[in-house]
Design a protein around this motif. Structure first.
Motif, PDB file in Angstrom:
ATOM      1  N   ILE A 210       0.853  -1.182   0.000  1.00 41.45           N
ATOM      2  CA  ILE A 210       0.000   0.000   0.000  1.00 41.45           C
ATOM      3  C   ILE A 210       0.890   1.234   0.000  1.00 41.45           C
ATOM      4  O   ILE A 210       2.066   1.162   0.359  1.00 41.45           O
ATOM      5  N   ILE A 211       0.302   2.344  -0.418  1.00 40.65           N
ATOM      6  CA  ILE A 211       1.042   3.606  -0.426  1.00 40.65           C
ATOM      7  C   ILE A 211       0.476   4.491   0.679  1.00 40.65           C
ATOM      8  O   ILE A 211      -0.718   4.779   0.699  1.00 40.65           O
ATOM      9  N   ARG A 212       1.329   4.860   1.613  1.00 35.43           N
ATOM     10  CA  ARG A 212       0.942   5.822   2.644  1.00 35.43           C
ATOM     11  C   ARG A 212       1.149   7.214   2.074  1.00 35.43           C
ATOM     12  O   ARG A 212       2.248   7.565   1.643  1.00 35.43           O
ATOM     13  N   GLN A 213       0.108   7.990   2.077  1.00 33.46           N
ATOM     14  CA  GLN A 213       0.168   9.337   1.517  1.00 33.46           C
ATOM     15  C   GLN A 213       1.057  10.253   2.367  1.00 33.46           C
ATOM     16  O   GLN A 213       1.274  10.001   3.554  1.00 33.46           O
ATOM     17  N   GLU A 214       1.551  11.299   1.719  1.00 40.91           N
ATOM     18  CA  GLU A 214       2.313  12.324   2.431  1.00 40.91           C
ATOM     19  C   GLU A 214       1.421  12.911   3.523  1.00 40.91           C
ATOM     20  O   GLU A 214       0.223  13.099   3.330  1.00 40.91           O
ATOM     21  N   ARG A 215       2.010  13.157   4.697  1.00 37.58           N
ATOM     22  CA  ARG A 215       1.210  13.672   5.806  1.00 37.58           C
ATOM     23  C   ARG A 215       2.059  14.559   6.708  1.00 37.58           C
ATOM     24  O   ARG A 215       3.278  14.437   6.732  1.00 37.58           O
ATOM     25  N   PRO A 216       1.398  15.439   7.457  1.00 37.69           N
ATOM     26  CA  PRO A 216       2.150  16.295   8.387  1.00 37.69           C
ATOM     27  C   PRO A 216       2.567  15.506   9.627  1.00 37.69           C
ATOM     28  O   PRO A 216       1.912  14.554  10.030  1.00 37.69           O
TER      29      PRO A 216
ATOM     30  N   THR B  19      12.833  18.547  18.118  1.00 34.02           N
ATOM     31  CA  THR B  19      12.756  20.005  18.004  1.00 34.02           C
ATOM     32  C   THR B  19      11.336  20.547  18.078  1.00 34.02           C
ATOM     33  O   THR B  19      11.147  21.757  18.148  1.00 34.02           O
ATOM     34  N   LYS B  20      10.355  19.668  18.028  1.00 26.23           N
ATOM     35  CA  LYS B  20       8.927  20.047  18.025  1.00 26.23           C
ATOM     36  C   LYS B  20       8.540  20.839  16.782  1.00 26.23           C
ATOM     37  O   LYS B  20       7.492  21.453  16.730  1.00 26.23           O
ATOM     38  N   ALA B  21       9.401  20.813  15.763  1.00 23.30           N
ATOM     39  CA  ALA B  21       9.119  21.518  14.521  1.00 23.30           C
ATOM     40  C   ALA B  21       8.176  20.690  13.645  1.00 23.30           C
ATOM     41  O   ALA B  21       8.232  19.458  13.638  1.00 23.30           O
ATOM     42  N   SER B  22       7.316  21.369  12.905  1.00 19.77           N
ATOM     43  CA  SER B  22       6.425  20.694  11.972  1.00 19.77           C
ATOM     44  C   SER B  22       7.228  20.212  10.775  1.00 19.77           C
ATOM     45  O   SER B  22       8.096  20.929  10.266  1.00 19.77           O
ATOM     46  N   ILE B  23       6.940  18.995  10.335  1.00 18.67           N
ATOM     47  CA  ILE B  23       7.608  18.427   9.168  1.00 18.67           C
ATOM     48  C   ILE B  23       6.554  17.762   8.294  1.00 18.67           C
ATOM     49  O   ILE B  23       5.432  17.515   8.719  1.00 18.67           O
ATOM     50  N   ILE B  24       6.939  17.462   7.071  1.00 22.51           N
ATOM     51  CA  ILE B  24       6.092  16.707   6.168  1.00 22.51           C
ATOM     52  C   ILE B  24       6.723  15.318   6.024  1.00 22.51           C
ATOM     53  O   ILE B  24       7.875  15.182   5.624  1.00 22.51           O
ATOM     54  N   ILE B  25       5.964  14.285   6.378  1.00 22.89           N
ATOM     55  CA  ILE B  25       6.427  12.905   6.227  1.00 22.89           C
ATOM     56  C   ILE B  25       6.115  12.499   4.794  1.00 22.89           C
ATOM     57  O   ILE B  25       4.960  12.560   4.365  1.00 22.89           O
ATOM     58  N   PRO B  26       7.136  12.099   4.028  1.00 21.93           N
ATOM     59  CA  PRO B  26       6.919  11.818   2.609  1.00 21.93           C
ATOM     60  C   PRO B  26       6.081  10.553   2.374  1.00 21.93           C
ATOM     61  O   PRO B  26       5.957   9.696   3.240  1.00 21.93           O
ATOM     62  N   GLU B  27       5.520  10.447   1.178  1.00 17.36           N
ATOM     63  CA  GLU B  27       4.774   9.275   0.756  1.00 17.36           C
ATOM     64  C   GLU B  27       5.703   8.058   0.750  1.00 17.36           C
ATOM     65  O   GLU B  27       6.856   8.146   0.335  1.00 17.36           O
TER      66      GLU B  27
END
Length: 90
Positions: free
Chosen positions: A53-59, A65-73
């Protein structure tokens, strides 16, 4: 159960010696991996289905660091138990 224990169980159930059982298990594993890499499903009636399955990109949040990142697909292997196996586990 680890791989060595599984090889022993296969040997006991099938009547093959441990060397033959190890070859059979390794052939099964490599065949499933090859099929998944090629984009195929592996369905074993009553046991289950292996698929990708493909997990979609998600925040997400970097825990350090508690910084927001984008987790890639990403592509992930998945196993769904078949009806017979599911009923035995109830």
């Amino acid at each position: 159960m680890n791989k060595a224990e599984l090889i022993s169980a296969i040997s006991t159930e099938s009547g093959l010696n441990k060397t033959e059982s190890k070859k059979a298990l390794n052939a099964f594993i490599s065949s499933v991996i090859k099929a998944l890499v090629d984009g195929d499903k592996v369905s074993l009636a009553g046991f289950g289905t292996f698929s990708v399955i493909i997990r979609q990109e998600r925040p997400g949040i970097n825990p350090t660091t508690k910084a927001s990142i984008i987790i890639p697909e990403t592509k992930v292997a998945k196993f769904k138990a078949g009806l017979e196996l599911s009923n035995l586990l109830k």
